[in-house]
Structures are given as C-alpha cells and as structure tokens.
Design an enzyme around this catalytic site. Structure first.
Site, mmCIF file in Angstrom:
data_model
loop_
_atom_site.group_PDB
_atom_site.id
_atom_site.type_symbol
_atom_site.label_atom_id
_atom_site.label_comp_id
_atom_site.label_asym_id
_atom_site.label_seq_id
_atom_site.Cartn_x
_atom_site.Cartn_y
_atom_site.Cartn_z
ATOM 1 N N LYS A 276 -3.838 -2.067 14.505
ATOM 2 C CA LYS A 276 -2.693 -0.884 14.882
ATOM 3 C C LYS A 276 -3.242 -0.866 16.236
ATOM 4 C CE LYS A 276 -3.233 1.915 11.569
ATOM 5 N NZ LYS A 276 -3.166 1.236 10.024
ATOM 6 N N GLU B 138 0.923 -1.105 0.042
ATOM 7 C CA GLU B 138 -0.023 -0.166 0.101
ATOM 8 C C GLU B 138 0.832 1.324 -0.018
ATOM 9 O OE1 GLU B 138 -1.409 1.741 3.458
ATOM 10 O OE2 GLU B 138 -1.156 0.070 4.782
ATOM 11 N N VAL C 48 -5.242 0.122 3.012
ATOM 12 C CA VAL C 48 -5.341 -1.198 3.220
ATOM 13 C C VAL C 48 -6.575 -1.534 2.042
ATOM 14 C CG1 VAL C 48 -6.193 -3.332 4.332
ATOM 15 C CG2 VAL C 48 -4.142 -1.690 5.270
ATOM 16 N N SER D 47 -12.933 1.708 10.693
ATOM 17 C CA SER D 47 -12.078 1.742 9.290
ATOM 18 C C SER D 47 -12.827 1.111 8.311
ATOM 19 C CB SER D 47 -10.509 1.364 9.565
ATOM 20 O OG SER D 47 -9.911 1.191 8.223
ATOM 21 N N ALA D 48 -12.630 1.538 7.038
ATOM 22 C CA ALA D 48 -13.054 0.889 5.822
ATOM 23 C C ALA D 48 -12.441 -0.213 5.592
ATOM 24 C CB ALA D 48 -13.225 1.953 4.799
HETATM 25 N N1 PSU Z 1 -0.083 0.427 8.757
HETATM 26 C C1 PSU Z 1 0.830 1.249 9.238
HETATM 27 N N2 PSU Z 1 0.852 2.600 8.965
HETATM 28 C C2 PSU Z 1 -0.320 2.881 8.288
HETATM 29 C C3 PSU Z 1 -1.327 2.309 7.796
HETATM 30 C C4 PSU Z 1 -1.151 0.933 8.102
HETATM 31 O O1 PSU Z 1 1.604 0.550 9.635
HETATM 32 O O2 PSU Z 1 -0.261 4.217 8.175
HETATM 33 C C5 PSU Z 1 -2.476 2.938 7.260
HETATM 34 C C6 PSU Z 1 -3.024 1.854 6.233
HETATM 35 O O3 PSU Z 1 -3.357 2.286 4.862
HETATM 36 C C7 PSU Z 1 -4.725 1.510 6.827
HETATM 37 C C8 PSU Z 1 -4.876 3.028 7.346
HETATM 38 O O4 PSU Z 1 -5.477 1.256 6.004
HETATM 39 O O5 PSU Z 1 -3.653 3.089 8.087
HETATM 40 C C9 PSU Z 1 -5.954 3.092 8.112
HETATM 41 O O6 PSU Z 1 -6.705 4.248 8.299
HETATM 42 P P1 PSU Z 1 -8.219 4.376 8.685
HETATM 43 O O7 PSU Z 1 -8.143 4.054 10.239
HETATM 44 O O8 PSU Z 1 -8.726 5.889 8.488
HETATM 45 O O9 PSU Z 1 -9.227 3.495 7.758
HETATM 46 MN MN MN Z 2 -11.596 6.145 10.640
#
Ligand code: PSU
Ligand code: MN
Length: 306
Positions: A160, A25, A107, A141-142
C-alpha cells in the site's frame, strides 16, 4: 475443544477434489472501503474469481469460528457494519473465537485461515507493511510476519502506497519472502504502476508463477509469496498527485495521534477524501485485477497437481 474452522460446502468440495479456490479477506470490506462500494466490490470480486475458473472463499470470524466461504448475507452484514466489526489480525484471533465475537480478517489472519483450510492462493488490494516513520512508531504490519511463515501466495497491487515501500522490501528480504512482479520489473505502488523500486523477479504467466510456488513449497521453503500485479494503466492515478495527498493524510494522522490498527483504515479513508473518491475508484479496480490473476494462478496450480 470446540471446532474453530467452518468451510462452506462449495469451498470444501472444491478443496477435496483439487479444484481451484481463491481466498479473499474481509478487512478490506469492513475497514478498507465505505458502504455500499465495499459490498459491491466484494460481490464483484467473487464473480470475477468464478469467471476465471475458481471458487471464491471470503474469510471472516463469525459465530466463534473462522468461516471460509461466506454467504451473500454474511458479506452484506460485514459491509453494513463496517468499522463496527473488529479488525482481526493474528493477535486478535483467540480472543474473538473464544468469546464468539465477529471479526473482519486482515491479510495476516486470512492467510492463517486459508492455510488451515488448504487454500494456497489469496487475492487482496495491497499488503500491509512498514509504515513511514516506523523507526520511532514501530508500526510494522503483522502481514509481513505472516508472509514470513505461512504458505500462501498473496496476489496484490504491491505494498500500500501509504507505507514505506523501501523498508517493507528490506523486511520481506530478511524474512525470505520473494516479491514476484507479474509482467513487470517495477514494484507497483497500489494506485500506480510506478514506485521507483524493483521487484525481485518478473514472471509473465500464471503457469510460471504456479511452477515457482510449487518449487518453493515442495522444497520445504516455508512462507508466503507476494505476487505484485500492477493496476491496469488506464485505471492508475498520477504518482506525484497521490504522493502529495498521502503525505497530507499522514500529517493529519500524526496530528490526531492515530496509531495501531486504526492507522491504515484512517489513512485510506483520508486519502479517499483528499482525492475526492479517485483513490477508492482505483482501489476497487486493482482489487478486480488481482482477483482475476489469483484465480488464474489457482487454476494453474491445480493443473500441475493433476
Ligand atoms: N488492501 C486494501 N485495503 C485494505 C487492506 C488491504 O486494498 O484495507 C487491509 C488488509 O486487511 C491488510 C490491512 O491486512 O489493510 C493492513 O492493516 P495493518 O497495516 O494495520 O496491518
Ligand atoms: Mn500497524
């Protein structure tokens, strides 16, 4: 309709010849890490994928298309522009592609591009999930909805640690997304091997993981799989130390009213500052570890198809 998918020659040849490919990604490059570590990490990840026998395919939205397999200069551009590049999840794709605006894929959107291109294995750091306090913020998250429907295996160091791991596991269970631990019974928590939560199943070899994936998809059980790969012991951070700093970061985000797509990048950057860069160093290491396992799984999947 104009084409919306551009697969580079090396990746496209590999897919056609049933050779292993690993999708990567780009939100992690533009929004997940600062420059220049983001760039160094992205290049090293590609090298590790190759070293383990697969072709890397870093994904982004560029020139009005999903690009699968970026050149070094395209990765440099994403790394240097950083947060100025739009963070592109599923809902952002049609706007960016129809308007010709560049986007760094999350992701969720990387899974979509991988599926379109015919790539089954994807490596990242940690997946998005249900945020702490989601009962009132609704911040989910989506990535989770994408895992529910798109047939790609996502190799990560778990969910995470800034998230609510328990709620995220419940969500994944509801949507039929298996969480497989690689050589572990315990779900890793990104920076640490420990989380206090169990995975659904432990599998100990890339070949058995390939068997699992093939079985799921051949049976028509659509959707993704989370392959949780713990950060190596010597690179992990202390669990209590990380949880304390994550709580401070979340408190600050709340005070500043950070929400929506800004939330995750803000928290990762804040945790990095609070830990004086320790979280970034371990984030980089866990991504390397995931890239290697993803390549090995992609190789095992290709062997099975031959
Ligand atoms: N893994 C990491 N660092 C990141 C991400 C994943 O080590 O920055 C990113 C990925 O792109 C994941 C996103 O899809 O964080 C999630 O964001 P959100 O919670 O807004 O969906
Ligand atoms: Mn979000």
């Amino acid at each position: 309709m104009k084409p919306y998918l551009e697969i580079n020659e090396e990746v496209s040849n590999a897919i056609q010849k049933n050779q292993p490919v690993v999708a990567l990604e780009s939100t992690i490059i533009s929004h997940g890490m600062p420059f220049p570590q983001n760039l160094e990490t992205a290049m090293e990840v590609e090298r590790l994928v190759r070293k383990n026998g697969a072709v890397p395919a870093t994904v982004a939205i560029m020139d009005g298309m999903f690009k699968v397999g970026l050149t070094k200069s395209e990765i440099e551009y994403l790394g240097q522009k950083g947060q100025a590049v739009v963070k592109a999840s599923r809902r952002d794709i049609p706007y960016l592609i129809s308007q010709g605006i560049d986007g760094a894929t999350t992701v969720a959107s990387t899974m979509i591009a991988a599926k379109m291109a015919g790539i089954e294995v994807f490596a990242t750091g940690g997946i998005g999930g249900v945020h702490r306090g989601a009962a009132t913020s609704f911040d989910v998250s989506a990535d989770l909805q994408e895992l529910a429907k798109t047939n790609v295996a996502v190799v990560c160091a778990g969910i995470k640690a800034i998230l609510d791991l328990g709620l995220t596991l419940e969500y994944l269970e509801t949507h039929g997304v298996p969480v497989v631990g690689y050589r572990t019974q315990e779900l890793p928590a990104f920076y640490t091997q420990k989380s206090g939560f169990a995975v659904d199943y432990q599998l100990d070899h890339p070949t058995t993981i390939a068997d699992f994936l093939e079985t799921k998809w051949r049976m028509g059980l659509d959707g993704g799989v989370v392959i949780a790969n713990p950060i190596p012991k010597e690179k992990e951070l202390d669990y209590d130390y990380m949880m304390q700093n994550i709580e401070l970061a979340i408190e600050e985000a709340k005070q500043l009213g950070i929400k929506g797509k800004e939330n995750t990048p803000f928290l990762l950057a804040k945790v990095k500052a609070l830990t004086e860069g320790r979280s970034l160093a371990s984030n980089i290491e866990l991504v390397y570890n995931n890239a290697q396992l993803a390549a090995q799984i992609a190789v095992a999947l290709c062997h099975k198809k031959k």
